[in-house]
Design a protein around this motif. Structure first.
Motif, PDB file in Angstrom:
ATOM      1  N   ALA A   1      -1.535  -4.907  -4.206  1.00  0.00           N
ATOM      2  CA  ALA A   1      -1.196  -3.907  -4.860  1.00  0.00           C
ATOM      3  C   ALA A   1       0.442  -3.888  -4.702  1.00  0.00           C
ATOM      4  O   ALA A   1       1.002  -2.949  -4.795  1.00  0.00           O
ATOM      5  CB  ALA A   1      -1.704  -2.540  -4.436  1.00  0.00           C
ATOM      6  N   VAL A   2       0.859  -4.845  -5.031  1.00  0.00           N
ATOM      7  CA  VAL A   2       2.558  -5.039  -5.343  1.00  0.00           C
ATOM      8  C   VAL A   2       2.681  -5.297  -6.588  1.00  0.00           C
ATOM      9  O   VAL A   2       1.934  -5.653  -7.568  1.00  0.00           O
ATOM     10  CB  VAL A   2       3.070  -6.357  -4.377  1.00  0.00           C
ATOM     11  N   PRO A   3       4.240  -5.140  -7.141  1.00  0.00           N
ATOM     12  CA  PRO A   3       4.577  -5.370  -8.474  1.00  0.00           C
ATOM     13  C   PRO A   3       4.329  -6.687  -8.779  1.00  0.00           C
ATOM     14  O   PRO A   3       4.406  -7.688  -7.801  1.00  0.00           O
ATOM     15  CB  PRO A   3       5.838  -4.950  -8.493  1.00  0.00           C
TER      16      PRO A   3
ATOM     17  N   GLY B   1       0.878  -1.236  -0.131  1.00  0.00           N
ATOM     18  CA  GLY B   1      -0.035   0.111   0.182  1.00  0.00           C
ATOM     19  C   GLY B   1       0.743   1.407   0.072  1.00  0.00           C
ATOM     20  O   GLY B   1       0.424   2.349  -0.085  1.00  0.00           O
ATOM     21  N   THR B   2       2.208   1.102   0.151  1.00  0.00           N
ATOM     22  CA  THR B   2       2.826   2.215  -0.016  1.00  0.00           C
ATOM     23  C   THR B   2       3.221   2.884  -1.352  1.00  0.00           C
ATOM     24  O   THR B   2       3.623   3.874  -1.582  1.00  0.00           O
ATOM     25  CB  THR B   2       4.298   2.085   0.662  1.00  0.00           C
ATOM     26  N   GLY B   3       3.010   2.181  -2.386  1.00  0.00           N
ATOM     27  CA  GLY B   3       3.094   2.443  -3.768  1.00  0.00           C
ATOM     28  C   GLY B   3       1.864   3.275  -4.274  1.00  0.00           C
ATOM     29  O   GLY B   3       1.114   3.741  -3.549  1.00  0.00           O
TER      30      GLY B   3
ATOM     31  N   GLY C   1      -0.335  -1.783   3.973  1.00  0.00           N
ATOM     32  CA  GLY C   1       0.642  -2.712   4.537  1.00  0.00           C
ATOM     33  C   GLY C   1       1.966  -2.590   3.609  1.00  0.00           C
ATOM     34  O   GLY C   1       1.942  -1.791   2.589  1.00  0.00           O
ATOM     35  N   SER C   2       2.989  -2.931   4.262  1.00  0.00           N
ATOM     36  CA  SER C   2       4.319  -2.682   3.580  1.00  0.00           C
ATOM     37  C   SER C   2       5.240  -3.693   4.032  1.00  0.00           C
ATOM     38  O   SER C   2       5.033  -4.205   5.229  1.00  0.00           O
ATOM     39  CB  SER C   2       4.916  -1.384   3.937  1.00  0.00           C
ATOM     40  N   ARG C   3       6.377  -4.270   3.333  1.00  0.00           N
ATOM     41  CA  ARG C   3       7.359  -4.823   3.937  1.00  0.00           C
ATOM     42  C   ARG C   3       8.108  -4.140   5.111  1.00  0.00           C
ATOM     43  O   ARG C   3       8.777  -4.851   6.034  1.00  0.00           O
ATOM     44  CB  ARG C   3       8.358  -5.221   2.657  1.00  0.00           C
TER      45      ARG C   3
HETATM   46  N1  LIG Z   1       0.004   2.617 -10.632  1.00  0.00           N
HETATM   47  C1  LIG Z   1      -1.027   2.539 -11.323  1.00  0.00           C
HETATM   48  O1  LIG Z   1      -1.655   3.228 -11.918  1.00  0.00           O
HETATM   49  C2  LIG Z   1      -1.819   1.001 -11.275  1.00  0.00           C
HETATM   50  C3  LIG Z   1      -3.196   0.997 -11.755  1.00  0.00           C
HETATM   51  C4  LIG Z   1      -3.737  -0.486 -11.782  1.00  0.00           C
HETATM   52  C5  LIG Z   1      -2.959  -1.352 -11.411  1.00  0.00           C
HETATM   53  N2  LIG Z   1      -1.898  -1.329 -10.989  1.00  0.00           N
HETATM   54  C6  LIG Z   1      -1.116  -2.342 -10.307  1.00  0.00           C
HETATM   55  O2  LIG Z   1      -1.002  -2.420  -8.825  1.00  0.00           O
HETATM   56  C7  LIG Z   1       0.444  -3.014  -8.564  1.00  0.00           C
HETATM   57  C8  LIG Z   1       1.107  -2.003  -7.793  1.00  0.00           C
HETATM   58  O3  LIG Z   1       1.280  -0.725  -8.701  1.00  0.00           O
HETATM   59  P1  LIG Z   1       2.298   0.486  -7.944  1.00  0.00           P
HETATM   60  O4  LIG Z   1       2.494   1.193  -9.419  1.00  0.00           O
HETATM   61  O5  LIG Z   1       1.753   0.963  -6.616  1.00  0.00           O
HETATM   62  O6  LIG Z   1       3.649  -0.496  -7.813  1.00  0.00           O
HETATM   63  P2  LIG Z   1       4.847  -0.026  -6.972  1.00  0.00           P
HETATM   64  O7  LIG Z   1       5.127   1.474  -6.479  1.00  0.00           O
HETATM   65  O8  LIG Z   1       6.175  -0.365  -7.893  1.00  0.00           O
HETATM   66  O9  LIG Z   1       4.987  -1.110  -5.763  1.00  0.00           O
HETATM   67  C9  LIG Z   1       3.991  -0.857  -4.748  1.00  0.00           C
HETATM   68  C10 LIG Z   1       4.587  -1.422  -3.497  1.00  0.00           C
HETATM   69  O10 LIG Z   1       4.911  -2.912  -3.563  1.00  0.00           O
HETATM   70  C11 LIG Z   1       5.855  -3.131  -2.568  1.00  0.00           C
HETATM   71  N3  LIG Z   1       7.091  -4.050  -3.120  1.00  0.00           N
HETATM   72  C12 LIG Z   1       7.614  -3.865  -4.232  1.00  0.00           C
HETATM   73  N4  LIG Z   1       8.637  -4.621  -4.568  1.00  0.00           N
HETATM   74  C13 LIG Z   1       8.039  -5.972  -3.713  1.00  0.00           C
HETATM   75  C14 LIG Z   1       8.299  -7.319  -3.516  1.00  0.00           C
HETATM   76  N5  LIG Z   1       9.175  -7.839  -4.536  1.00  0.00           N
HETATM   77  N6  LIG Z   1       7.643  -8.209  -2.774  1.00  0.00           N
HETATM   78  C15 LIG Z   1       6.630  -7.277  -1.957  1.00  0.00           C
HETATM   79  N7  LIG Z   1       6.388  -6.120  -2.158  1.00  0.00           N
HETATM   80  C16 LIG Z   1       7.035  -5.156  -2.959  1.00  0.00           C
HETATM   81  C17 LIG Z   1       6.382  -1.734  -2.274  1.00  0.00           C
HETATM   82  O11 LIG Z   1       6.267  -1.345  -0.862  1.00  0.00           O
HETATM   83  P3  LIG Z   1       7.202  -1.609   0.220  1.00  0.00           P
HETATM   84  O12 LIG Z   1       8.652  -1.620  -0.124  1.00  0.00           O
HETATM   85  O13 LIG Z   1       6.744  -0.616   1.264  1.00  0.00           O
HETATM   86  O14 LIG Z   1       6.935  -3.045   0.999  1.00  0.00           O
HETATM   87  C18 LIG Z   1       5.965  -0.546  -3.218  1.00  0.00           C
HETATM   88  O15 LIG Z   1       5.644   0.518  -2.628  1.00  0.00           O
HETATM   89  C19 LIG Z   1       1.198  -3.440  -9.663  1.00  0.00           C
HETATM   90  O16 LIG Z   1       0.821  -4.918  -9.876  1.00  0.00           O
HETATM   91  C20 LIG Z   1       0.240  -2.776 -10.867  1.00  0.00           C
HETATM   92  O17 LIG Z   1       0.293  -3.532 -11.781  1.00  0.00           O
HETATM   93  C21 LIG Z   1      -1.241  -0.105 -10.803  1.00  0.00           C
END
Ligand SMILES: NC(=O)c1ccc[n+]([C@@H]2O[C@H](COP(=O)([O-])OP(=O)(O)OC[C@H]3O[C@@H](n4cnc5c(N)ncnc54)[C@H](OP(=O)(O)O)[C@@H]3O)[C@@H](O)[C@H]2O)c1
Length: 227
Positions: free
Chosen positions: A82-84, A22-24, A44-46
């Motif tokens: 909502a993680v990658p 949830g930090t993304g 939630g976050s790591r």
């Molecule tokens: N951005 C958009 O507009 C959008 C729209 C629709 C769907 N999505 C989907 O939503 C998901 C998140 O998108 P986002 O843009 O918010 O991504 P992001 O910022 O790259 O990642 C979200 C969070 O996931 C955690 N994370 C990163 N690598 C990880 C790993 N290997 N294992 C566990 N946690 C990890 C990190 O939090 P911590 O370091 O705090 O744990 C990070 O802040 C993606 O799968 C994307 O396809 C995104």
């Protein structure tokens, strides 16, 4: 959608929503909108510290809490993933016991990027949502929120987010609940779009939306007609 269908929507107003990763951008965007709608929300976050900081950054008035992913999963009624894509399987596998008995909403789009743009990655299980269902046998997995722009969710100037959220799953009461949850975001409508086995093309369609966004400098969403 008929008035009768709307009237039958489940009451989701008091459900606590936990957001893994949830930090993304996407997690914070959904957290902000659902908290504005009045739902208790946990980021939630790591790292618990990063989760608390992200929750505070969104505004103390929203009352969003931050916790490590396992604690967020345990404390929530409904959990959004909502993680990658890269971290998806391992994270969910590690939380399978905690997530048992809960509705898990997967918005993860397995996408690659190269010099020609964005493209969908092959997924052995068929989709990220189906992978979630495979590693979370005790949970009810629903796919939703794949096409919602985090930029729009986070923009305080955007009062109404103009799109339909396609909701996929094999459990009618769970997809009804997630449709009702999506509808708590102003401008958004939740539309049932099939069983989980049809989630692959929904996730892949995000690559087309990314292409549209790049060409037209937009944050494109989808509307389904005649429903
Ligand atoms: N951005 C958009 O507009 C959008 C729209 C629709 C769907 N999505 C989907 O939503 C998901 C998140 O998108 P986002 O843009 O918010 O991504 P992001 O910022 O790259 O990642 C979200 C969070 O996931 C955690 N994370 C990163 N690598 C990880 C790993 N290997 N294992 C566990 N946690 C990890 C990190 O939090 P911590 O370091 O705090 O744990 C990070 O802040 C993606 O799968 C994307 O396809 C995104």
């Amino acid at each position: 959608m008929s008035d009768q269908q709307a009237a039958a929507a489940p009451d989701v107003a008091t459900l606590t929503i936990g957001i893994l990763g949830g930090t993304g951008d996407q997690g914070r965007g959904l957290a902000r909108r659902l908290a504005l709608a009045g739902n208790p929300v946990i980021i939630g976050s790591r790292s618990a510290e990063r989760a608390v900081a992200a929750a505070q950054d969104l505004g103390a008035d929203l009352g969003i809490r931050g916790m490590a992913n396992p604690a967020a999963a345990a404390a929530a009624d409904v959990v959004i993933v909502a993680v990658p894509w890269e971290g998806h399987g391992d994270l969910l596998r590690s939380l399978a016991a905690t997530l048992a008995g809960k509705i898990v909403i997967d918005c993860v789009n397995p996408l690659g990027f190269d010099q020609r743009g964005c493209y969908p990655l092959p997924v052995a299980e068929g989709s990220a949502a189906q992978q979630a269902a495979a590693v979370l046998p005790g949970s009810v997995v629903v796919g939703a929120f794949h096409h919602v722009s985090a930029v729009l969710l986070l923009d305080p100037e955007v009062a109404s987010v103009d799109l339909d959220v396609l909701v996929l799953g094999d459990d009618r009461s769970a997809t009804d609940l997630v449709q009702a949850l999506a509808a708590r975001i102003p401008g958004v409508r939740g539309v049932y779009a099939g069983r989980l086995r049809n989630c692959g093309q929904i996730e892949a369609l995000t690559a087309n939306l990314v292409s549209i966004n790049r060409r037209y400098k937009a944050h494109a969403g989808l509307r389904i007609t005649d429903v």
